[in-house]
Design a protein around this motif. Structure first.
Motif, mmCIF file in Angstrom:
data_model
loop_
_atom_site.group_PDB
_atom_site.id
_atom_site.type_symbol
_atom_site.label_atom_id
_atom_site.label_comp_id
_atom_site.label_asym_id
_atom_site.label_seq_id
_atom_site.Cartn_x
_atom_site.Cartn_y
_atom_site.Cartn_z
ATOM 1 N N UNK A 3 0.840 -1.213 0.000
ATOM 2 C CA UNK A 3 0.000 0.000 0.000
ATOM 3 C C UNK A 3 0.871 1.257 0.000
ATOM 4 N N UNK A 4 1.880 1.237 0.865
ATOM 5 C CA UNK A 4 2.777 2.411 0.956
ATOM 6 C C UNK A 4 3.500 2.625 -0.363
ATOM 7 N N UNK A 5 4.001 1.520 -0.931
ATOM 8 C CA UNK A 5 4.762 1.640 -2.179
ATOM 9 C C UNK A 5 3.860 2.125 -3.313
ATOM 10 N N UNK A 6 2.624 1.605 -3.364
ATOM 11 C CA UNK A 6 1.701 2.002 -4.440
ATOM 12 C C UNK A 6 1.415 3.500 -4.340
ATOM 13 N N UNK A 7 1.241 3.967 -3.113
ATOM 14 C CA UNK A 7 0.951 5.371 -2.886
ATOM 15 C C UNK A 7 2.134 6.236 -3.328
ATOM 16 N N UNK A 8 3.313 5.821 -2.920
ATOM 17 C CA UNK A 8 4.529 6.562 -3.263
ATOM 18 C C UNK A 8 4.743 6.568 -4.788
ATOM 19 N N UNK A 9 4.526 5.410 -5.415
ATOM 20 C CA UNK A 9 4.741 5.300 -6.859
ATOM 21 C C UNK A 9 3.809 6.254 -7.608
ATOM 22 N N UNK A 10 2.579 6.308 -7.164
ATOM 23 C CA UNK A 10 1.591 7.190 -7.797
ATOM 24 C C UNK A 10 2.015 8.654 -7.610
ATOM 25 N N UNK A 11 2.464 8.938 -6.398
ATOM 26 C CA UNK A 11 2.919 10.294 -6.075
ATOM 27 C C UNK A 11 4.089 10.710 -6.971
ATOM 28 N N UNK A 12 4.947 9.736 -7.282
ATOM 29 C CA UNK A 12 6.094 10.022 -8.148
ATOM 30 C C UNK A 12 5.696 10.120 -9.617
ATOM 31 N N UNK A 13 4.433 9.821 -9.911
ATOM 32 C CA UNK A 13 3.931 9.985 -11.284
ATOM 33 C C UNK A 13 3.958 8.710 -12.111
ATOM 34 N N UNK A 14 4.212 7.572 -11.485
ATOM 35 C CA UNK A 14 4.201 6.318 -12.236
ATOM 36 C C UNK A 14 2.781 5.801 -12.437
ATOM 37 N N UNK A 15 2.588 5.030 -13.498
ATOM 38 C CA UNK A 15 1.414 4.168 -13.606
ATOM 39 C C UNK A 15 1.791 2.936 -12.788
ATOM 40 N N UNK A 16 0.891 2.492 -11.901
ATOM 41 C CA UNK A 16 1.284 1.433 -10.967
ATOM 42 C C UNK A 16 0.618 0.100 -11.322
ATOM 43 N N UNK A 17 1.455 -0.898 -11.526
ATOM 44 C CA UNK A 17 0.971 -2.258 -11.740
ATOM 45 C C UNK A 17 1.493 -3.136 -10.598
ATOM 46 N N UNK A 18 0.972 -4.361 -10.522
ATOM 47 C CA UNK A 18 1.475 -5.279 -9.493
ATOM 48 C C UNK A 18 1.326 -6.700 -9.990
ATOM 49 N N UNK A 19 2.165 -7.570 -9.489
ATOM 50 C CA UNK A 19 2.037 -8.970 -9.884
ATOM 51 C C UNK A 19 3.075 -9.862 -9.262
ATOM 52 N N UNK A 20 2.846 -11.121 -9.437
ATOM 53 C CA UNK A 20 3.663 -12.257 -9.025
ATOM 54 C C UNK A 20 3.048 -12.982 -7.834
ATOM 55 N N UNK A 21 2.726 -14.242 -8.069
ATOM 56 C CA UNK A 21 2.209 -15.093 -6.995
ATOM 57 C C UNK A 21 0.761 -14.799 -6.624
ATOM 58 N N UNK A 22 0.085 -13.963 -7.402
ATOM 59 C CA UNK A 22 -1.313 -13.650 -7.044
ATOM 60 C C UNK A 22 -2.221 -14.785 -7.503
ATOM 61 N N UNK A 23 -3.171 -15.122 -6.644
ATOM 62 C CA UNK A 23 -4.086 -16.210 -6.992
ATOM 63 C C UNK A 23 -5.514 -15.873 -6.535
#
Ligand code: PXP
Length: 395
Positions: A328-348
């Motif tokens: 959550x913290x990383x997603x927030x920071x990434x958005x703040x930095x102007x990135x488009x945020x994706x996530x993945x690996x091991x999700x089921x």
């Protein structure tokens, strides 16, 4: 007008709470300026709501709330799984009473023909009404309103990785199953993109697969690859929508960690620039670490994919929550930095819910669990089910 509560195979709600709910339901009619009609609320468990879901909607899984319309004097039935409501309230850290009320509101709005599943603006209209009602009715307004407002974000997308269809093919070094077929079916099941990882050892996906998938998919193709001169040349020739740069070790079973950017910013920046010049967007696969995101910013990449592997592999509930908060913290920071945020690996299918509720994440990249389920239920169905879980987490 009567509001009738039935409790099916569960311990009834406390009498005082039931009375409070009935009063709040009366207020819903008032706020909506609707004629009061008889209404039945059935409170039950997961097992029973699954039966209703299967018989009437052909959906063979439990859900939180269902509505069935009545006639001109009878508004209809709202069925709620109290078991699921409790679990979800805990998962989303919401007071149970307000969450249950939000489900009732949702069910009643369906009876008045609000339907988030139909039409372009319908989800927005329904949510607006839900927020308006909960602003009036919730006991502890802030958590539930924040939760509902989060849903105003665009629903997250699902990019389906078909590598492991090729893994099965390569187990016998034959020509089937074909990841190309899987890509087409995944699209038909609702995938927003197709992902393939062209590994240095070509253990599953081959150049031929990428080339044909590039031709046949209508949505975007995402090529995962390590930084390697010949792969960069290949990507520039194929022109996928996006390249996701990943670290790669020949002996690993799957991508083990995010990219290590310390001391490599200028090298990565050069690759990003080269790919961008061919009109390919670049994503960096990163551990959910603030320092990595700051370094990533210096590379000029447009997208970051947060590595969810540590969350997926957490052994205890405490560890899982810690990893979820880190994401959550990383997603927030990434958005703040102007990135488009994706996530993945091991999700089921079991662990996607809480991550999919993180509003900053716009897309999930999922492979192994979907291909695994596709063996049992078919690719289209496996994708549809995952997409539904993602959409449901956002509302
Ligand atoms: N994202 C990246 C960067 C990956 O390398 C992989 C695995 O190829 C995935 C997502 C998908 O992971 P999984 O197969 O565990 O869903």
């Amino acid at each position: 007008m009567s509001i009738n509560f039935q409790f099916l195979n569960i311990t009834p709600l406390a009498e005082e709470f039931s009375q409070t709910l009935k009063k709040k339901i009366q207020r819903i009619f008032k706020i909506l300026h609707r004629k009061r009609k008889d209404l039945t609320l059935v409170f039950t468990n997961d097992k029973h709501i699954q039966v209703y879901n299967r018989i009437y909607l052909n959906r063979d899984y439990p859900t939180n709330v269902l509505s069935f319309g009545g006639n001109h004097n009878y508004l209809g039935d709202v069925i709620i799984s109290v078991e699921r409501a409790r679990e979800e309230a805990e998962q989303y850290k919401l007071p149970f009473e307000d969450y249950l009320l939000a489900l009732i509101v949702h069910g009643i709005l369906h009876l008045y023909n609000y339907d988030h599943e139909k039409g372009l603006y319908a989800p927005w209209l329904m949510l607006k009404k839900e927020i308006e009602l909960m602003e009036e009715l919730a006991e502890n307004k802030e958590p539930i309103l924040n939760f509902l407002k989060r849903r105003e974000y665009m629903p997250a997308k699902l990019a389906v990785n078909v590598d492991h269809v090729a893994t099965v093919r390569e187990a016998r070094k034959t020509y089937y199953p074909d990841p190309v077929h899987a890509a087409v079916l995944a699209e038909l099941g609702g995938a927003d993109g197709i992902v393939v990882h062209l590994r240095l050892d070509r253990r599953h996906i081959k150049e031929r697969d990428v080339e044909i998938i590039r031709e046949v998919v209508k949505k975007k193709l995402i090529l995962e690859m390590a930084i390697d001169k010949s792969l960069i040349e290949f990507a520039k020739r194929i022109k996928p929508y996006q390249v996701t740069l990943v670290p790669e070790r020949v002996e690993e079973i799957t991508t083990e960690g995010g990219m290590e950017l310390e001391g490599r910013v200028s090298e990565v920046k050069k690759v990003v620039k080269e790919l961008n010049q061919t009109n390919i967007k670049v994503s960096l696969f990163l551990n959910p670490e603030l320092k990595d995101l700051e370094l990533a910013k210096k590379t000029g990449a447009q997208i970051v994919e947060l590595h969810t592997g540590m969350y997926a592999e957490a052994k205890t509930e405490e560890e899982r929550l810690k990893e979820l908060e880190r994401l959550e913290r990383a997603a927030h920071k990434a958005k703040e930095l102007g990135f488009i945020v994706h996530a993945g690996h091991g999700l089921n299918y079991d662990n996607i819910g809480p991550v999919a509720a993180i509003p900053e994440i716009e897309e999930f990249s999922i492979g192994h669990s979907i291909v695994g389920r596709a063996i049992m239920v078919g690719m289209k169905e496996a994708v549809r089910e995952m997409k539904e879980l993602i959409l449901r987490a956002r509302g």
